[in-house]
Design a protein around this motif. Structure first.
Motif, PDB file in Angstrom:
ATOM      1  N   ALA A   1       0.831  -1.205   0.000  1.00 22.25           N
ATOM      2  CA  ALA A   1       0.000   0.000   0.000  1.00 22.25           C
ATOM      3  C   ALA A   1       0.865   1.255   0.000  1.00 22.25           C
ATOM      4  CB  ALA A   1      -0.927  -0.005   1.213  1.00 22.25           C
ATOM      5  N   SER A   2       1.992   1.208   0.687  1.00 25.95           N
ATOM      6  CA  SER A   2       2.887   2.371   0.679  1.00 25.95           C
ATOM      7  C   SER A   2       3.493   2.569  -0.705  1.00 25.95           C
ATOM      8  CB  SER A   2       3.991   2.203   1.725  1.00 25.95           C
ATOM      9  OG  SER A   2       4.871   1.146   1.377  1.00 25.95           O
ATOM     10  N   VAL A   3       3.721   1.460  -1.416  1.00 24.39           N
ATOM     11  CA  VAL A   3       4.197   1.556  -2.799  1.00 24.39           C
ATOM     12  C   VAL A   3       3.152   2.267  -3.657  1.00 24.39           C
ATOM     13  CG1 VAL A   3       4.778   0.236  -4.882  1.00 24.39           C
ATOM     14  CG2 VAL A   3       5.675  -0.466  -2.657  1.00 24.39           C
ATOM     15  N   MET A   4       1.865   1.933  -3.460  1.00 23.25           N
ATOM     16  CA  MET A   4       0.801   2.573  -4.236  1.00 23.25           C
ATOM     17  C   MET A   4       0.716   4.065  -3.932  1.00 23.25           C
ATOM     18  SD  MET A   4      -0.595   0.624  -6.439  1.00 23.25           S
ATOM     19  CE  MET A   4      -1.879   1.809  -6.855  1.00 23.25           C
ATOM     20  N   ALA A   5       0.942   4.445  -2.657  1.00 24.08           N
ATOM     21  CA  ALA A   5       0.918   5.874  -2.307  1.00 24.08           C
ATOM     22  C   ALA A   5       2.032   6.612  -3.035  1.00 24.08           C
ATOM     23  CB  ALA A   5       1.050   6.035  -0.791  1.00 24.08           C
ATOM     24  N   GLU A   6       3.210   6.030  -3.065  1.00 21.99           N
ATOM     25  CA  GLU A   6       4.326   6.643  -3.792  1.00 21.99           C
ATOM     26  C   GLU A   6       4.050   6.676  -5.298  1.00 21.99           C
ATOM     27  OE1 GLU A   6       7.744   4.408  -2.708  1.00 21.99           O
ATOM     28  OE2 GLU A   6       7.633   4.970  -0.582  1.00 21.99           O
ATOM     29  N   THR A   7       3.384   5.626  -5.781  1.00 17.04           N
ATOM     30  CA  THR A   7       3.041   5.560  -7.203  1.00 17.04           C
ATOM     31  C   THR A   7       2.128   6.712  -7.594  1.00 17.04           C
ATOM     32  OG1 THR A   7       3.292   3.167  -7.312  1.00 17.04           O
ATOM     33  CG2 THR A   7       1.846   4.181  -8.950  1.00 17.04           C
ATOM     34  N   LEU A   8       1.133   6.995  -6.767  1.00 21.96           N
ATOM     35  CA  LEU A   8       0.221   8.108  -7.065  1.00 21.96           C
ATOM     36  C   LEU A   8       0.964   9.424  -7.117  1.00 21.96           C
ATOM     37  CD1 LEU A   8      -3.085   7.454  -5.091  1.00 21.96           C
ATOM     38  CD2 LEU A   8      -2.754   7.503  -7.561  1.00 21.96           C
ATOM     39  N   ASN A   9       1.872   9.640  -6.194  1.00 25.70           N
ATOM     40  CA  ASN A   9       2.660  10.874  -6.211  1.00 25.70           C
ATOM     41  C   ASN A   9       3.473  10.978  -7.489  1.00 25.70           C
ATOM     42  OD1 ASN A   9       1.726  11.693  -3.681  1.00 25.70           O
ATOM     43  ND2 ASN A   9       3.397  10.647  -2.594  1.00 25.70           N
ATOM     44  N   ALA A  10       4.076   9.860  -7.887  1.00 25.39           N
ATOM     45  CA  ALA A  10       4.871   9.873  -9.116  1.00 25.39           C
ATOM     46  C   ALA A  10       3.995  10.121 -10.343  1.00 25.39           C
ATOM     47  CB  ALA A  10       5.624   8.555  -9.250  1.00 25.39           C
ATOM     48  N   ALA A  11       2.842   9.486 -10.364  1.00 25.66           N
ATOM     49  CA  ALA A  11       1.943   9.643 -11.501  1.00 25.66           C
ATOM     50  C   ALA A  11       1.478  11.084 -11.637  1.00 25.66           C
ATOM     51  CB  ALA A  11       0.753   8.713 -11.355  1.00 25.66           C
ATOM     52  N   GLN A  12       1.208  11.718 -10.512  1.00 28.23           N
ATOM     53  CA  GLN A  12       0.791  13.126 -10.555  1.00 28.23           C
ATOM     54  C   GLN A  12       1.910  14.011 -11.064  1.00 28.23           C
ATOM     55  OE1 GLN A  12      -0.911  14.173  -6.702  1.00 28.23           O
ATOM     56  NE2 GLN A  12      -2.114  12.281  -6.702  1.00 28.23           N
ATOM     57  N   ARG A  13       3.131  13.724 -10.651  1.00 27.56           N
ATOM     58  CA  ARG A  13       4.274  14.510 -11.152  1.00 27.56           C
ATOM     59  C   ARG A  13       4.439  14.334 -12.653  1.00 27.56           C
ATOM     60  NH1 ARG A  13       6.833  12.317  -6.581  1.00 27.56           N
ATOM     61  NH2 ARG A  13       8.024  10.865  -7.899  1.00 27.56           N
ATOM     62  N   CYS A  14       4.075  13.150 -13.143  1.00 27.54           N
ATOM     63  CA  CYS A  14       4.250  12.864 -14.567  1.00 27.54           C
ATOM     64  C   CYS A  14       3.008  13.174 -15.391  1.00 27.54           C
ATOM     65  CB  CYS A  14       4.643  11.396 -14.750  1.00 27.54           C
ATOM     66  SG  CYS A  14       6.302  11.042 -14.114  1.00 27.54           S
ATOM     67  N   GLY A  15       1.986  13.779 -14.756  1.00 33.48           N
ATOM     68  CA  GLY A  15       0.864  14.308 -15.522  1.00 33.48           C
ATOM     69  C   GLY A  15      -0.424  13.557 -15.436  1.00 33.48           C
ATOM     70  N   ALA A  16      -0.550  12.490 -14.604  1.00 35.59           N
ATOM     71  CA  ALA A  16      -1.805  11.766 -14.490  1.00 35.59           C
ATOM     72  C   ALA A  16      -2.799  12.550 -13.660  1.00 35.59           C
ATOM     73  CB  ALA A  16      -1.571  10.390 -13.860  1.00 35.59           C
ATOM     74  N   ASN A  17      -4.075  12.152 -13.726  1.00 30.82           N
ATOM     75  CA  ASN A  17      -5.103  12.806 -12.925  1.00 30.82           C
ATOM     76  C   ASN A  17      -4.780  12.666 -11.452  1.00 30.82           C
ATOM     77  OD1 ASN A  17      -6.559  13.491 -15.188  1.00 30.82           O
ATOM     78  ND2 ASN A  17      -7.912  11.707 -15.068  1.00 30.82           N
ATOM     79  N   PRO A  18      -5.082  13.702 -10.632  1.00 27.87           N
ATOM     80  CA  PRO A  18      -4.840  13.588  -9.192  1.00 27.87           C
ATOM     81  C   PRO A  18      -5.796  12.581  -8.572  1.00 27.87           C
ATOM     82  CG  PRO A  18      -6.015  15.614  -9.695  1.00 27.87           C
ATOM     83  CD  PRO A  18      -5.622  15.010 -11.006  1.00 27.87           C
TER      84      PRO A  18
END
Length: 266
Positions: free
Chosen positions: A249-266
């Motif tokens: 789950a902590s990996v998924m939290a970091e993934t969301l942060n990375a995705a947002q930095r790379c332009g995905a929907n928040p």
């Protein structure tokens, strides 16, 4: 696609017409064709229950079922009102059409594909922005997870040993692949998503993982399937964190942060 038979569903009435034959059916393929033809009168009775969670998106009033033997996928949607079955692939994947197991299986495959038609209807009025690779992956997991929920036989449901063992294998893969997809290049994403939904059923790290999470939540919340439809693909990371181990789950939290930095929907 080699069209051999087209079956027209109009609400609860049925019309059958033969299409063009480009290669002769084998005896085994003919048995699958006969199985499908024997079940189409039953399938309209499934439609209302399937459509309820997608309200107010309308179910298609007219559905064409096209049978081929070109060796494509076992079942698929062609457009917003057409479902395809490939009898060559069905036989190769599942064997004798006359088994009791395959009679149940073809019904499940119909429910899966009809769910995809309902999804198309839903997305026409509830569009999802899948412009980024990460969002495209979320959409793919959402589509196939909601479909695979209907493909699962009873052995995957309830307090299922095979479901638990499969999730132990697929959940780490899900977390790792989504993390890699957060900022992936198009070429890299293609490899990462190759077995997300298009592989053996028990290896689908995207669609089957989500379907099993839906099944788990449906045991305590009868609206879980509907809630995921309404919330859309962006609800998947939160759903993942409810089911994954603390570490994943902590990996998924970091993934969301990375995705947002790379332009995905928040």
């Amino acid at each position: 696609m080699n069209s051999l038979l087209a079956l027209m569903l109009f609400a609860t009435s049925l019309q059958v017409r033969d299409g063009d034959v480009r290669q002769p059916l084998t005896n085994e393929e003919r048995a699958w064709r006969e199985l499908i033809a024997s079940r189409v009168e039953t399938w309209p009775s499934f439609v209302e229950k399937l459509a309820v969670p997608y309200d107010p998106a309308p179910a298609p009033e007219r559905v064409t079922i096209v049978i081929s033997n070109s060796g494509a996928r076992d079942a698929f949607t062609i457009d917003a009102q057409t479902i395809g079955f490939d009898v060559a692939k069905l036989h190769a994947a599942y064997g004798d059409a006359r088994s009791d197991e395959n009679r149940d299986r073809i019904d499940r495959l119909f429910r899966h594909e009809f769910a995809h038609l309902l999804q198309k209807s839903w997305l026409r009025t509830h569009p999802y922005d899948a412009a980024t690779i990460f969002n495209s992956a979320l959409l793919g997991v959402w589509l196939e997870g909601l479909g695979n929920y209907h493909s699962m036989s009873d052995r995957w449901r309830g307090d299922s040993t095979i479901a638990a063992e499969t999730l132990k294998k697929l959940e780490p893969r899900f977390a790792a692949r989504m993390a890699a997809l957060a900022c992936a290049t198009p070429d890299g994403a293609k490899a990462l998503m190759a077995d997300m939904n298009e592989t053996r059923f028990e290896e689908k790290w995207g669609g089957l993982t989500l379907a099993l999470w839906i099944e788990a939540e449906m045991r305590t919340d009868a609206d879980a399937y509907r809630k995921l439809i309404v919330a859309g693909p962006d609800a998947i990371p939160a759903m993942a964190k409810r089911h994954l181990s603390t570490e994943l789950a902590s990996v998924m939290a970091e993934t969301l942060n990375a995705a947002q930095r790379c332009g995905a929907n928040p």
